[in-house]
Design a protein around this motif. Structure first.
Motif, short mmCIF file in Angstrom:
data_model
loop_
_atom_site.label_atom_id
_atom_site.label_comp_id
_atom_site.label_asym_id
_atom_site.label_seq_id
_atom_site.Cartn_x
_atom_site.Cartn_y
_atom_site.Cartn_z
N THR A 37 0.82 -1.21 0.00
CA THR A 37 0.00 0.00 0.00
C THR A 37 0.85 1.26 0.00
OG1 THR A 37 -0.18 0.00 2.41
CG2 THR A 37 -1.93 -1.11 1.18
N ASN A 38 2.13 1.13 0.36
CA ASN A 38 3.04 2.28 0.34
C ASN A 38 4.46 1.78 0.10
OD1 ASN A 38 4.60 4.55 0.74
ND2 ASN A 38 3.33 5.32 2.41
N VAL A 39 4.84 1.68 -1.15
CA VAL A 39 6.13 1.12 -1.52
C VAL A 39 7.30 1.91 -0.93
CG1 VAL A 39 6.41 2.32 -3.72
CG2 VAL A 39 7.37 0.04 -3.42
N ASN A 40 7.10 3.17 -0.61
CA ASN A 40 8.17 3.99 -0.03
C ASN A 40 8.56 3.55 1.37
OD1 ASN A 40 8.31 5.66 -2.32
ND2 ASN A 40 6.62 6.91 -1.58
N LEU A 41 7.70 2.76 2.03
CA LEU A 41 7.99 2.30 3.38
C LEU A 41 8.62 0.92 3.42
CD1 LEU A 41 4.72 3.47 5.19
CD2 LEU A 41 6.98 4.55 5.22
N ARG A 42 8.94 0.38 2.27
CA ARG A 42 9.41 -1.01 2.18
C ARG A 42 10.61 -1.28 3.09
NH1 ARG A 42 9.36 -4.43 -3.12
NH2 ARG A 42 9.37 -6.43 -2.10
N ASN A 43 11.61 -0.43 3.08
CA ASN A 43 12.82 -0.66 3.87
C ASN A 43 13.05 0.42 4.93
OD1 ASN A 43 13.53 -3.06 2.60
ND2 ASN A 43 14.60 -1.99 0.97
N ILE A 44 12.00 1.11 5.32
CA ILE A 44 12.12 2.12 6.37
C ILE A 44 12.06 1.42 7.72
CG2 ILE A 44 11.07 4.20 7.36
CD1 ILE A 44 12.30 4.58 4.54
N THR A 45 13.11 1.57 8.52
CA THR A 45 13.22 0.80 9.76
C THR A 45 12.10 1.08 10.74
OG1 THR A 45 14.75 2.42 10.69
CG2 THR A 45 15.71 0.53 9.54
N SER A 46 11.55 2.28 10.73
CA SER A 46 10.46 2.59 11.67
C SER A 46 9.16 1.89 11.28
CB SER A 46 10.24 4.10 11.75
OG SER A 46 9.89 4.61 10.48
N ASN A 47 9.12 1.25 10.13
CA ASN A 47 7.94 0.51 9.69
C ASN A 47 8.15 -1.00 9.79
OD1 ASN A 47 5.29 0.32 8.45
ND2 ASN A 47 6.35 -0.39 6.62
N LEU A 48 9.27 -1.42 10.36
CA LEU A 48 9.61 -2.84 10.41
C LEU A 48 9.79 -3.31 11.85
CD1 LEU A 48 12.26 -2.77 7.57
CD2 LEU A 48 9.94 -3.70 7.40
N VAL A 49 9.29 -4.51 12.14
CA VAL A 49 9.48 -5.12 13.45
C VAL A 49 9.75 -6.61 13.27
CG1 VAL A 49 8.04 -3.52 14.76
CG2 VAL A 49 7.02 -5.55 13.76
N THR A 50 10.33 -7.19 14.30
CA THR A 50 10.61 -8.62 14.31
C THR A 50 9.44 -9.36 14.94
OG1 THR A 50 12.97 -8.19 14.54
CG2 THR A 50 12.20 -10.39 15.16
N LEU A 51 8.98 -10.40 14.24
CA LEU A 51 7.93 -11.28 14.76
C LEU A 51 8.37 -12.72 14.56
CD1 LEU A 51 4.64 -9.71 13.30
CD2 LEU A 51 5.67 -9.30 15.54
N CYS A 52 7.97 -13.59 15.49
CA CYS A 52 8.21 -15.01 15.26
C CYS A 52 7.28 -15.48 14.14
CB CYS A 52 7.99 -15.83 16.54
SG CYS A 52 6.27 -15.91 17.09
N LYS A 53 7.58 -16.61 13.58
CA LYS A 53 6.78 -17.11 12.45
C LYS A 53 5.32 -17.26 12.83
CE LYS A 53 6.46 -20.97 9.22
NZ LYS A 53 7.06 -22.25 8.79
N LYS A 54 5.05 -17.79 14.03
CA LYS A 54 3.67 -18.02 14.46
C LYS A 54 2.90 -16.71 14.57
CE LYS A 54 0.85 -20.24 17.94
NZ LYS A 54 0.79 -21.08 19.13
N CYS A 55 3.48 -15.72 15.24
CA CYS A 55 2.79 -14.43 15.40
C CYS A 55 2.62 -13.74 14.05
CB CYS A 55 3.55 -13.52 16.36
SG CYS A 55 3.38 -13.99 18.09
N HIS A 56 3.62 -13.86 13.20
CA HIS A 56 3.54 -13.20 11.91
C HIS A 56 2.38 -13.74 11.09
CE1 HIS A 56 5.51 -11.98 7.88
NE2 HIS A 56 4.90 -10.93 8.40
N LEU A 57 2.25 -15.06 11.05
CA LEU A 57 1.21 -15.66 10.23
C LEU A 57 -0.15 -15.66 10.90
CD1 LEU A 57 3.23 -18.65 8.76
CD2 LEU A 57 2.75 -16.44 7.70
N GLU A 58 -0.19 -15.99 12.20
CA GLU A 58 -1.48 -16.15 12.88
C GLU A 58 -2.05 -14.86 13.44
OE1 GLU A 58 -1.19 -19.26 15.78
OE2 GLU A 58 -0.53 -20.73 14.30
#
Length: 93
Positions: free
Chosen positions: A48-69
């Motif tokens: 929805t906003n390609v400009n945020l693709r690699n912006i660190t303030s838009n990225l977080v770490t999630l485990c696989k389970k939390c990410h998918l579920e």
């Protein structure tokens, strides 16, 4: 077909994703799991906003389970708005 530019972008993205995991101490921001299979999640989807693709303030770490579920309500194309707000709040702390 990958062009040299897209290959460079992929390499840069891998470096950014690794930096996010280091920043987050290899810990899932939702459940607190340390290590294991970890994903880098876009809080605001880059679709929805390609400009945020690699912006660190838009990225977080999630485990696989939390990410998918949790973050995607069990389907990669769906986004859980409540989880999105929790993650935004987490980054603002």
């Amino acid at each position: 077909l990958l062009t040299p530019l897209s290959i460079r972008e992929r390499i840069a993205q891998k470096h950014v994703y690794a930096a996010i995991k280091i920043r987050d101490n290899f810990t899932c921001k939702l459940c607190g799991q340390v290590g294991g299979i970890l994903h880098t999640h876009h809080i605001i989807p880059f679709a929805t906003n390609v400009n945020l693709r690699n912006i660190t303030s838009n990225l977080v770490t999630l485990c696989k389970k939390c990410h998918l579920e949790k973050a995607h309500d069990g389907a990669p194309s769906k986004l859980n708005v409540q989880v999105q707000q929790i993650l935004l709040d987490c980054l603002n702390d």
